[in-house]
Design a protein around this motif. Structure first.
Motif, mmCIF file in Angstrom:
data_model
loop_
_atom_site.group_PDB
_atom_site.id
_atom_site.type_symbol
_atom_site.label_atom_id
_atom_site.label_comp_id
_atom_site.label_asym_id
_atom_site.label_seq_id
_atom_site.Cartn_x
_atom_site.Cartn_y
_atom_site.Cartn_z
ATOM 1 N N ALA A 89 30.629 -1.849 -0.312
ATOM 2 C CA ALA A 89 31.590 -2.616 0.490
ATOM 3 C C ALA A 89 32.682 -3.253 -0.367
ATOM 4 C CB ALA A 89 30.856 -3.677 1.304
ATOM 5 N N ASP A 90 32.415 -3.474 -1.652
ATOM 6 C CA ASP A 90 33.416 -4.060 -2.540
ATOM 7 C C ASP A 90 34.248 -3.005 -3.264
ATOM 8 O OD1 ASP A 90 32.632 -6.730 -1.988
ATOM 9 O OD2 ASP A 90 30.940 -6.525 -3.374
ATOM 10 N N GLY A 91 34.026 -1.729 -2.968
ATOM 11 C CA GLY A 91 34.817 -0.667 -3.589
ATOM 12 C C GLY A 91 34.264 -0.201 -4.929
ATOM 13 N N PHE A 92 32.989 -0.474 -5.183
ATOM 14 C CA PHE A 92 32.366 -0.056 -6.448
ATOM 15 C C PHE A 92 31.555 1.227 -6.260
ATOM 16 C CE2 PHE A 92 33.492 -4.334 -7.281
ATOM 17 C CZ PHE A 92 33.575 -4.501 -8.650
ATOM 18 N N ILE A 93 31.508 2.031 -7.312
ATOM 19 C CA ILE A 93 30.713 3.262 -7.291
ATOM 20 C C ILE A 93 29.562 3.132 -8.289
ATOM 21 C CG2 ILE A 93 32.267 4.397 -8.972
ATOM 22 C CD1 ILE A 93 31.642 7.052 -7.468
ATOM 23 N N CYS A 111 21.076 5.200 -21.863
ATOM 24 C CA CYS A 111 19.900 4.388 -21.533
ATOM 25 C C CYS A 111 19.400 4.645 -20.110
ATOM 26 C CB CYS A 111 20.208 2.903 -21.715
ATOM 27 S SG CYS A 111 21.422 2.246 -20.543
ATOM 28 N N GLU A 112 20.161 5.431 -19.331
ATOM 29 C CA GLU A 112 19.793 5.819 -17.957
ATOM 30 C C GLU A 112 19.665 4.634 -17.011
ATOM 31 O OE1 GLU A 112 16.443 8.487 -18.178
ATOM 32 O OE2 GLU A 112 17.621 10.030 -19.162
ATOM 33 N N GLN A 113 20.225 3.481 -17.415
ATOM 34 C CA GLN A 113 20.232 2.339 -16.510
ATOM 35 C C GLN A 113 21.445 2.447 -15.585
ATOM 36 O OE1 GLN A 113 18.678 -1.517 -18.489
ATOM 37 N NE2 GLN A 113 19.732 -0.408 -20.101
ATOM 38 N N LYS A 114 21.330 1.792 -14.426
ATOM 39 C CA LYS A 114 22.384 1.865 -13.426
ATOM 40 C C LYS A 114 23.264 0.623 -13.454
ATOM 41 C CE LYS A 114 20.431 5.377 -10.845
ATOM 42 N NZ LYS A 114 19.152 5.588 -11.545
ATOM 43 N N PHE A 115 24.536 0.832 -13.225
ATOM 44 C CA PHE A 115 25.469 -0.269 -12.994
ATOM 45 C C PHE A 115 26.547 0.310 -12.077
ATOM 46 C CE2 PHE A 115 29.057 1.143 -15.636
ATOM 47 C CZ PHE A 115 28.466 2.123 -16.406
ATOM 48 N N LYS A 116 27.624 -0.451 -11.852
ATOM 49 C CA LYS A 116 28.714 0.084 -11.031
ATOM 50 C C LYS A 116 30.034 -0.268 -11.682
ATOM 51 C CE LYS A 116 26.300 -0.529 -6.619
ATOM 52 N NZ LYS A 116 26.423 -1.088 -5.249
ATOM 53 N N TRP A 117 31.020 0.589 -11.479
ATOM 54 C CA TRP A 117 32.373 0.179 -11.825
ATOM 55 C C TRP A 117 33.244 0.333 -10.601
ATOM 56 C CZ3 TRP A 117 32.250 4.538 -15.911
ATOM 57 C CH2 TRP A 117 32.775 5.741 -15.418
ATOM 58 N N HIS A 118 34.400 -0.334 -10.644
ATOM 59 C CA HIS A 118 35.299 -0.285 -9.502
ATOM 60 C C HIS A 118 35.963 1.080 -9.442
ATOM 61 C CE1 HIS A 118 38.467 -1.427 -6.677
ATOM 62 N NE2 HIS A 118 37.623 -2.365 -6.297
ATOM 63 N N SER A 119 35.996 1.650 -8.251
ATOM 64 C CA SER A 119 36.619 2.959 -8.093
ATOM 65 C C SER A 119 38.124 2.783 -7.964
ATOM 66 C CB SER A 119 36.053 3.641 -6.845
ATOM 67 O OG SER A 119 36.645 4.906 -6.684
ATOM 68 N N GLY A 120 38.848 3.224 -8.968
ATOM 69 C CA GLY A 120 40.303 3.017 -8.981
ATOM 70 C C GLY A 120 40.623 1.617 -9.468
ATOM 71 N N PRO A 121 41.912 1.310 -9.660
ATOM 72 C CA PRO A 121 42.291 -0.022 -10.161
ATOM 73 C C PRO A 121 41.829 -1.109 -9.200
ATOM 74 C CG PRO A 121 44.170 1.496 -10.170
ATOM 75 C CD PRO A 121 43.062 2.179 -9.422
ATOM 76 N N ALA A 122 41.217 -2.179 -9.751
ATOM 77 C CA ALA A 122 40.655 -3.242 -8.921
ATOM 78 C C ALA A 122 41.714 -4.253 -8.508
ATOM 79 C CB ALA A 122 39.519 -3.945 -9.665
ATOM 80 N N ASN A 123 42.861 -4.282 -9.210
ATOM 81 C CA ASN A 123 43.896 -5.275 -8.917
ATOM 82 C C ASN A 123 45.222 -4.809 -9.534
ATOM 83 O OD1 ASN A 123 43.716 -5.989 -11.773
ATOM 84 N ND2 ASN A 123 41.778 -6.949 -11.177
ATOM 85 N N ALA A 124 46.262 -5.615 -9.320
ATOM 86 C CA ALA A 124 47.604 -5.227 -9.774
ATOM 87 C C ALA A 124 47.652 -5.069 -11.297
ATOM 88 C CB ALA A 124 48.622 -6.265 -9.316
ATOM 89 N N GLU A 125 46.931 -5.917 -12.016
ATOM 90 C CA GLU A 125 46.946 -5.841 -13.483
ATOM 91 C C GLU A 125 46.291 -4.540 -13.944
ATOM 92 O OE1 GLU A 125 45.146 -9.160 -15.470
ATOM 93 O OE2 GLU A 125 46.010 -8.580 -17.395
ATOM 94 N N ALA A 126 45.213 -4.157 -13.262
ATOM 95 C CA ALA A 126 44.515 -2.924 -13.620
ATOM 96 C C ALA A 126 45.414 -1.706 -13.425
ATOM 97 C CB ALA A 126 43.241 -2.791 -12.795
ATOM 98 N N GLU A 127 46.309 -1.784 -12.428
ATOM 99 C CA GLU A 127 47.210 -0.652 -12.162
ATOM 100 C C GLU A 127 48.166 -0.397 -13.320
ATOM 101 O OE1 GLU A 127 49.165 -1.348 -8.424
ATOM 102 O OE2 GLU A 127 47.234 -1.383 -7.368
#
Ligand SMILES: [Zn+2]
Ligand SMILES: [Zn+2]
Length: 162
Positions: free
Chosen positions: A19-23, A30-46
């Motif tokens: 729901a927050d746009g994370f994949i 290490c085969e551990q799971k986490f998530k990153w934001h799919s695409g730029p998360a904000n204007a600075e990221a763009e």
């Protein structure tokens, strides 16, 4: 988005975000799971160039952009792409039959390739907590709640604590 390639076919498969746009991601080390934001998360990221390497927030090891699929995502992408691949192969076989030209021999095609049903869509639960590194704050990640503490920046691998 994941590209499934099979011979000359390359089929884009849509993967679900939470729901927050994370994949969801799985570290190849290490085969551990986490998530990153799919695409730029904000204007600075763009404004930032797309990195070719990401660092695992949990173990700090780097890997190329395409190394972070979870087993579930890879299985789903393969299943989702299979009907399209089969249809394309079926069309190729049709072409081959049309190419068989002889006045004495008549060739007709009777069978079709079996095209499986597309898989049930996978869903992405809105789990884990959002954290940002002090050095690359525009790139938020999500880590399992019990894994907060010492983490590594996704973009540069620098250790930080939350
Ligand atoms: Zn790792
Ligand atoms: Zn950083």
């Amino acid at each position: 988005m994941i590209e499934v390639s099979d011979m000359e076919f390359s089929i884009p498969v849509e993967l679900p975000l939470d729901a927050d746009g994370f994949i969801r991601r799985e570290c190849p080390h290490c085969e551990q799971k986490f998530k990153w934001h799919s695409g730029p998360a904000n204007a600075e990221a763009e404004q930032q160039p797309a990195p070719e390497t990401y660092y695992c927030p949990l173990c700090g090891q780097p890997a190329g952009l395409d190394s972070w699929w979870t087993r579930e995502q890879l299985e789903y992408a393969e299943e989702a792409a299979t009907p399209t691949i089969m249809e394309a192969m079926d069309a190729e076989v049709d072409k081959m039959f049309k190419g068989v030209k002889s006045t004495n021999i008549k060739v007709t095609r009777t069978g079709r390739l079996h095209t499986p049903e597309p898989p049930m869509p996978i869903t992405e639960p809105n789990d884990m907590v959002i954290v940002t590194s002090p050095c690359h704050a525009w790139e938020p990640i999500k880590v399992p709640e019990e894994r907060t503490g010492r983490l590594h920046c996704l973009l540069c691998g620098a250790a930080f604590a939350v």
